[in-house]
Design an enzyme around this catalytic site. Structure first.
Site, PDB file in Angstrom:
ATOM      1  N   GLU A 135       0.842  -1.198   0.000  1.00 22.43           N
ATOM      2  CA  GLU A 135       0.000   0.000   0.000  1.00 22.43           C
ATOM      3  C   GLU A 135       0.873   1.241   0.000  1.00 22.43           C
ATOM      4  O   GLU A 135       1.901   1.289   0.674  1.00 22.43           O
ATOM      5  CB  GLU A 135      -0.903  -0.014   1.249  1.00 22.43           C
ATOM      6  CG  GLU A 135      -1.938   1.092   1.266  1.00 22.43           C
ATOM      7  CD  GLU A 135      -2.935   0.933   2.420  1.00 22.43           C
ATOM      8  OE1 GLU A 135      -3.596  -0.121   2.496  1.00 22.43           O
ATOM      9  OE2 GLU A 135      -3.033   1.858   3.245  1.00 22.43           O
ATOM     10  N   ASP A 153       0.344   5.334   0.544  1.00 26.87           N
ATOM     11  CA  ASP A 153      -0.699   6.233   1.059  1.00 26.87           C
ATOM     12  C   ASP A 153      -0.348   7.701   1.029  1.00 26.87           C
ATOM     13  O   ASP A 153       0.715   8.089   1.507  1.00 26.87           O
ATOM     14  CB  ASP A 153      -0.942   5.950   2.553  1.00 26.87           C
ATOM     15  CG  ASP A 153      -1.566   4.615   2.818  1.00 26.87           C
ATOM     16  OD1 ASP A 153      -2.528   4.265   2.137  1.00 26.87           O
ATOM     17  OD2 ASP A 153      -1.070   3.921   3.733  1.00 26.87           O
ATOM     18  N   GLU A 163      -2.323  10.601   3.079  1.00 28.02           N
ATOM     19  CA  GLU A 163      -3.429  10.839   4.010  1.00 28.02           C
ATOM     20  C   GLU A 163      -3.353  12.289   4.494  1.00 28.02           C
ATOM     21  O   GLU A 163      -2.328  12.713   5.034  1.00 28.02           O
ATOM     22  CB  GLU A 163      -3.345   9.889   5.211  1.00 28.02           C
ATOM     23  CG  GLU A 163      -3.719   8.468   4.850  1.00 28.02           C
ATOM     24  CD  GLU A 163      -3.543   7.498   6.008  1.00 28.02           C
ATOM     25  OE1 GLU A 163      -4.386   6.604   6.140  1.00 28.02           O
ATOM     26  OE2 GLU A 163      -2.571   7.637   6.762  1.00 28.02           O
TER      27      GLU A 163
END
Ligand SMILES: *[C@@H]1O[C@H](CO)[C@@H](O)[C@H](O)[C@H]1NC(C)=O
Ligand SMILES: *[C@@H]1O[C@H](CO)[C@@H](O)[C@H](O)[C@H]1NC(C)=O
Ligand SMILES: *[C@@H]1O[C@H](CO)[C@@H](O)[C@H](O)[C@H]1NC(C)=O
Length: 293
Positions: free
Chosen positions: A111, A113, A115
């Site tokens: 993953e 990311d 954010e």
């Protein structure tokens, strides 16, 4: 009919054909660079908290005390230069998290990311990035941005090839994760989908969870644009073809940052980074092997 009127009719016909050609060509060109949401993405949750704008070229996700919302790409990808244009919720967005990421949804998942952690009005939004490879994450970095990400759309991009993963804010590299498999560090190698979401993270996102979402400011709204995808779709879960240099993001130019990008990257780290797991000694007395020594 005399010759002249035949000619005139012919020219008229040709002109109409030519105009129609221009029109269709223009529409296709626009669609190519600026695909509608529906072509490449599906809503995955919070259906009634999603609004399609500008014939699907923009999507608005809303968060209130009943739900947020999320979407994901129809296809999985094995390499690419993935991008999204995002405008975050303004004013008091403490506790509110907007995410844009690639994920493999597997057991030992990969993953990548972005954010965005909201904040009280007048306080800066934090951008947190993370990298998971073969289920191993805990690689948070946090930074402030050099602009207000709620004031306008900006591009957030992830370059992913066999050599490096680079997170970009507009054209500035803000994070580099190199392929360190020869030092025993896993590197993302599973097909990943592209996802975006808006949700309540007030148990952790702002001041470690002490600053809570103020629901009197709901609904919080994040806008997304840029639904064309520069990625290699994975077929039959075979990722090897996605390493081909027929894809421009796999070519030598994209194996390392060039000197201009390297300077920009160092400048951002020096001026805007607020947290780096690589230099968190209480957490990692010995820095993980992918960290600079
Ligand atoms: C959610 O917000 C609405 C509107 O502000 C309010 O009427 C309702 O009571 C809230 N529900 C919960 C579960 O807090
Ligand atoms: C990482 O780099 C090695 C070469 O050092 C290469 O063989 C391998 O395929 C790369 N891994 C991924 C997942 O791209
Ligand atoms: C939430 O926002 C309302 C409206 O601006 C304000 O009156 C209230 O004090 C805020 N609550 C908190 C905990 O900040």
């Amino acid at each position: 009919m005399n010759h002249c009127s035949v000619l005139a009719t012919l020219m008229d016909f040709c002109l109409r054909r030519f105009l129609a050609f221009l029109l269709i060509g223009g529409v296709l060109a626009r669609r190519n660079g600026d695909a509608s949401f529906d072509r490449n993405y599906d809503i995955t949750w919070g259906n009634d908290h999603v609004l399609s704008i500008d014939e699907g070229r923009q999507i608005q996700l809303s968060l209130d005390n009943s739900s947020g919302a999320g979407f994901g790409s129809k296809l999985s990808f094995g390499s690419g230069f993935i991008h999204m244009r995002i405008k975050l919720p303004g004013k008091d967005s403490a506790g509110v998290v907007t995410a844009f990421y690639l994920t493999s949804h597997s057991n030992n998942h990969d993953e990548l990311d972005f954010e965005f952690l909201g904040n009280r009005e007048g306080k800066p939004i934090t951008l947190q990035t993370n990298v998971f490879a073969n289920g191993q994450g805990n690689r948070e970095q946090r930074m402030y941005l050099w602009f207000d990400p709620a004031a306008d759309f900006h591009s957030y991009k992830i370059l992913w090839n066999q050599y490096q993963i680079v997170f970009y804010v507009d054209d500035t590299p803000i994070r580099v994760f190199k392929n360190h498999t020869n030092s025993g560090v896993s590197y993302p190698s599973q097909p990943m989908q592209i996802e975006g979401s808006l949700w309540d993270g007030d148990s952790w996102a702002t001041d470690g969870g002490q600053t809570k979402t103020n629901w009197s400011h709901a609904p919080f709204q994040t806008h997304f644009q840029g639904f064309d995808v520069n990625g290699c779709p994975v077929q039959d879960s075979d990722i090897q073809p996605c390493y081909s240099t027929n894809y421009w993001w796999n070519t030598r130019k994209y194996w390392t940052l060039d000197s201009t990008q390297q300077r920009a990257y160092e400048n951002v780290r020096k001026n805007y980074l607020t947290y780096d797991y690589c230099s968190d000694r209480p957490r990692y007395p010995t820095p993980p092997p992918e960290c600079p020594q």
